[in-house]
Each structure stands twice: as C-alpha cells, then as structure tokens.
Scaffold this motif. Sequence first.
Motif, mmCIF file in Angstrom:
data_model
loop_
_atom_site.group_PDB
_atom_site.id
_atom_site.type_symbol
_atom_site.label_atom_id
_atom_site.label_comp_id
_atom_site.label_asym_id
_atom_site.label_seq_id
_atom_site.Cartn_x
_atom_site.Cartn_y
_atom_site.Cartn_z
ATOM 1 N N THR A 1 -4.919 -5.142 4.451
ATOM 2 C CA THR A 1 -5.669 -5.599 3.513
ATOM 3 C C THR A 1 -6.019 -6.385 3.915
ATOM 4 O OG1 THR A 1 -3.900 -3.492 2.896
ATOM 5 C CG2 THR A 1 -5.399 -4.715 0.696
ATOM 6 N N ASP A 41 -4.436 -3.272 -5.198
ATOM 7 C CA ASP A 41 -4.124 -3.718 -4.181
ATOM 8 C C ASP A 41 -4.556 -5.511 -3.447
ATOM 9 O OD1 ASP A 41 -2.401 -3.865 -1.787
ATOM 10 O OD2 ASP A 41 -3.317 -2.114 -0.995
ATOM 11 N N ARG A 49 -4.817 2.488 2.066
ATOM 12 C CA ARG A 49 -4.831 2.867 3.581
ATOM 13 C C ARG A 49 -3.660 1.528 3.820
ATOM 14 N NH1 ARG A 49 -8.373 0.478 7.106
ATOM 15 N NH2 ARG A 49 -10.640 1.106 7.028
ATOM 16 N N SER A 71 0.742 -1.061 -0.077
ATOM 17 C CA SER A 71 -0.028 0.226 0.019
ATOM 18 C C SER A 71 0.835 1.082 -0.449
ATOM 19 C CB SER A 71 -1.250 -0.523 1.371
ATOM 20 O OG SER A 71 -2.008 -1.185 1.487
HETATM 21 MG MG MG Z 1 -1.729 -2.505 2.232
#
Ligand code: MG
Length: 193
Positions: A59, A75, A51, A37
């Motif tokens: 995540t 992501d 984030r 990220s």
């Molecule tokens: Mg992440």
Amino acid sequence: MIIHSSTFEISAVRPSQWPTGGLPEFAFLGRSNVGKSTLLNRLLNRKSLARVSAQPGKTRQINFYQINEQFRFVDLPGYGYAAVSKKERAQFAAMIDRYLIDREPLLRIAQLVDIRHAPSKDDVEVHAGLRTLDVPLIVIATKADKIGKSQIDAHVRQIRKGLQTDVRILPVSAEKRTGLEEIWAILEADLDN
Ligand code: MG
Ligand code: GTP
C-alpha cells in the motif's frame, strides 16, 4: 454498525487528490504487513475492497474508502518497510505526516501494532508523534489469533510498556473476527459526538 455501502474512492499520491466534502475520517496506520488492509476489509465485511498482499509494502498511496455515504476509512501506507528505498520512505513519511497534521475531517487515528512482538522502534516513534497531535488515538493489537488467549493480557501490557502510553489498546483478530465490535463501538461513539 450496519454497512449499507462501502466503496473505494481513490488511491491518492498527492494531497490535491484527497476527497473533498468533509466526511469524517478514521485513519489506519501501522508497519507494513501489520494487517491494516485486512482489518479494513473485515470491519466492512468485504473480501477484498482493500488490497491485501503477501508481499509487504504494497500500500503505497493513501487509499480512501467511503462508508454509508457517512464517513471514510483511510488506509495509510505502511511504515518501516526496509526494502523500499530511503528516498521513497521519506516521501511516504512526508505524505503521511501531512495527512495527519493537515487533514481537517480526521476524527480518529488507529495505530496498528502486531500483538506478538514488543513495539518496534518505528512503532514507538510514530506513537509518540501521534500523541502530540490533537486527534483521538487508539492502538489496535493485530493478529491476536497468533498467540494463545491466556497470553493476550500479558502482550497488551508489553505493548503498553513499549509505547509508554495510556491510550486504549484493543486486541483484535481479523482472521477470527474478534475485537471488531469493540472497534465499531468506539467509531460509532466518535460519529455521535
Ligand atoms: Mg495494506
Ligand atoms: P501494507 O499494505 O504492506 O502496509 O500491509 P497491511 O498492514 O495492509 O497488511 P495486510 O492487511 O496486507 O496483511 C498482511 C498479512 O497479514 C497478510 O498475509 C494477512 O493475511 C495477514 N493478517 C492480517 N490480519 C491477520 C490476522 O488477524 N490474523 C492472521 N493470522 N493474519 C493476519
């Protein structure tokens, strides 16, 4: 790459939520906490579009970002995070596999590994799996600022040996913003192809 716009699109928990329209996609994959990220934010010059958390395993969905209305960054959930239940891990793994295998607009996969350490068992297994797919691959060795400049080549060699690969390995520091131009050069060439 000049970024005119970068927007968060969706945090998908199931394939029916994946964006349609077929814009080419670059997927970022790697162990939890490897810096996926953070790298995405640096590439897009955004403070916190993706984030970032001090706690690993944050995540948990597949997050899609649209850039310049031209392509997407994806992501993927971090693998190998032990504190997540076995069942939950299997669910992530199945969802990631499905994305990697089925996703037609997928243009390239970037596998991130921590430059400080020899690749983990997970890294090695994932890499071997990725090489069986018919999608261009690159390995990004993250957090290069955490080792001395003189050590970088040796660490890249160690990663190459661990992964047993001839795929390009790029040392990058999101923190110091090094290696970002090299990543963009590869992605731009993919888009031009
Ligand atoms: Mg992440
Ligand atoms: P998950 O979402 O849990 O899979 O993690 P992630 O791979 O997205 O990692 P994330 O970007 O959240 O970064 C994890 C930690 O590593 C954060 O504390 C970041 O600040 C730190 N980090 C990321 N990139 C770098 C880097 O280039 N250098 C240094 N020193 N730290 C970094």
